[in-house]
Motif scaffolding. Structure first.
Motif, PDB file in Angstrom:
ATOM      1  N   VAL B 149       0.834  -1.191   0.000  1.00  0.00           N
ATOM      2  CA  VAL B 149       0.000   0.000   0.000  1.00  0.00           C
ATOM      3  C   VAL B 149       0.871   1.244   0.000  1.00  0.00           C
ATOM      4  CG1 VAL B 149      -1.840  -1.175   1.245  1.00  0.00           C
ATOM      5  CG2 VAL B 149      -0.201   0.225   2.501  1.00  0.00           C
ATOM      6  N   GLU B 150       0.400   2.271  -0.658  1.00  0.00           N
ATOM      7  CA  GLU B 150       1.165   3.506  -0.738  1.00  0.00           C
ATOM      8  C   GLU B 150       0.520   4.565   0.153  1.00  0.00           C
ATOM      9  OE1 GLU B 150       1.812   4.696  -4.766  1.00  0.00           O
ATOM     10  OE2 GLU B 150       2.271   2.629  -5.367  1.00  0.00           O
ATOM     11  N   PRO B 151       1.302   5.573   0.491  1.00  0.00           N
ATOM     12  CA  PRO B 151       0.766   6.635   1.347  1.00  0.00           C
ATOM     13  C   PRO B 151      -0.563   7.185   0.825  1.00  0.00           C
ATOM     14  CG  PRO B 151       3.112   6.931   1.068  1.00  0.00           C
ATOM     15  CD  PRO B 151       2.726   5.771   0.206  1.00  0.00           C
ATOM     16  N   MET B 152      -0.644   7.393  -0.481  1.00  0.00           N
ATOM     17  CA  MET B 152      -1.895   7.911  -1.056  1.00  0.00           C
ATOM     18  C   MET B 152      -3.064   6.976  -0.784  1.00  0.00           C
ATOM     19  SD  MET B 152      -1.622  10.795  -2.980  1.00  0.00           S
ATOM     20  CE  MET B 152      -2.049  10.836  -4.730  1.00  0.00           C
ATOM     21  N   ASP B 153      -2.810   5.656  -0.884  1.00  0.00           N
ATOM     22  CA  ASP B 153      -3.879   4.700  -0.586  1.00  0.00           C
ATOM     23  C   ASP B 153      -4.367   4.898   0.839  1.00  0.00           C
ATOM     24  OD1 ASP B 153      -3.801   3.334  -3.078  1.00  0.00           O
ATOM     25  OD2 ASP B 153      -2.029   2.219  -2.415  1.00  0.00           O
ATOM     26  N   VAL B 154      -3.423   5.002   1.749  1.00  0.00           N
ATOM     27  CA  VAL B 154      -3.776   5.133   3.161  1.00  0.00           C
ATOM     28  C   VAL B 154      -4.565   6.419   3.397  1.00  0.00           C
ATOM     29  CG1 VAL B 154      -2.843   5.420   5.481  1.00  0.00           C
ATOM     30  CG2 VAL B 154      -1.821   3.758   3.922  1.00  0.00           C
ATOM     31  N   LEU B 155      -4.130   7.505   2.774  1.00  0.00           N
ATOM     32  CA  LEU B 155      -4.850   8.769   2.939  1.00  0.00           C
ATOM     33  C   LEU B 155      -6.264   8.680   2.377  1.00  0.00           C
ATOM     34  CD1 LEU B 155      -2.099  11.423   2.141  1.00  0.00           C
ATOM     35  CD2 LEU B 155      -3.255  11.041   4.317  1.00  0.00           C
TER      36      LEU B 155
END
Lengths: 195, 195
Positions: B149-155
């Motif tokens: 998962v990437e930071p953007m996904d988490v956000l």
DNA sequence: ACCTGAACACCGTTCAAGT
DNA sequence: ACCTGAACACCGTTCAAGT
């Protein structure tokens, strides 16, 4: 049960025209589509629109009623052909995709998953909640869904996944992946931490 | 780096008044608060508002800039006192709570997590993305966050959880639980299926 | 350089007058 | 019984005129 008094011929024609135009308009401009414009495009006075649909929500509900019923029917179809867990997942995918494609649907389904829901005990809300309830219960009995989540939780999270997915690319391309993340969790399943 | 030309005294006063009033108005009426009303409450002509903040988004950004910077700083503070996984979770909780309490924040942070982001490469977007990036990387190295998962996904998913949680009760009372569900997954961890 | 507020376009909603 | 469309209130945005 009592048959509602049939509408006058012109009233019925206007009603149907308004609905057809409204579906187009909501698809085009989202839930905020101009009501005045809808009336104009349907060739009726704005007062006529308000007579048939006193609130924006009433119009949204009428416009999407058949889609929502189709979605509910789809739940049973999926339950018949897939194991419960997969049926639920697939249904959530179709629901989420629908909420992104038909932009008015999200606004309509929102109030249906709020706590009190007093004002939102709409027919279409019940419809969706019941469908979700059947799928959720089956998956829990199968053991593929945590026993401590309720249908409303699942519907709200589906809403959230649709939101996340639409934020990503304005469409729904990430929805399947985000549903998988929600199902499996962000924490790794096997505890092989370390380098 | 070059110091911007200092504003004329009256301009600066108006600028600050507008910001203060805007924060109140967005809190009260959400992101759709009337700009005209903001100008009036600040005692300036509507043209003055547009001179300082050409778009609604510009006003939102200016109004919430300090909160966003505080949120970013909070990420580092949490990283210093908690294990990475817990720090991320706690930060997401604070972020989500903020997006519900300060209703304009959600609208502001939305564009910051879209794919292209060309038009949305705003300062505050970078700020949040960087903060999320640090927490995500640390948790992945620790092994408590999936590596895919990437930071953007988490956000985006945090955005979704905030949406789901606000749908539930109009406030954020479910946010902690929904974050936990997202972290752990909807599927039971231990495979003790069956009756 | 900056501010003001009238002017314009647009939208939602109501309601008196029509058929 | 139903429809129409003018009328009103409200909002966003621009811009000529002012200081």
């Amino acid at each position: 049960m009592a048959q509602v008094r049939p509408m006058r011929a012109d009233a019925r024609r206007n009603y149907e025209r308004l609905l057809r135009v409204a579906v187009e308009a909501f698809a085009e401009h989202g839930e905020g589509a101009s009501l005045d414009d809808i009336a104009k495009r349907a060739g009726v006075g704005s007062g006529t629109l308000y007579r048939h649909f006193p609130t924006r929500h009433a119009l949204l509900e009428a416009a999407y009623l058949d889609r929502i019923e189709a979605l509910a029917a789809r739940a049973d179809a999926l339950a018949a052909e897939l194991p419960p867990g997969e049926a639920l997942l697939e249904w959530l995918h179709e629901l989420g995709t629908g909420m992104i494609r038909m932009r008015g649907l999200r606004a309509l389904l929102g109030p249906a998953v709020t706590e009190g829901g007093s004002a939102a005990a709409t027919a279409c809300g019940d419809c969706v909640r019941n469908a979700a309830g059947r799928l959720v219960r089956a998956a829990q009995e199968e053991g593929t869904l945590r026993p401590d989540v309720e249908p409303m939780d699942v519907l709200r999270l589906a809403h959230g996944v649709a939101t996340a997915s639409e934020l990503a690319d304005g469409q729904g391309r990430h929805i399947r992946r985000y549903l998988a993340l929600l199902t499996e969790g962000l924490r790794p399943r096997d505890a092989d931490a370390g380098s």
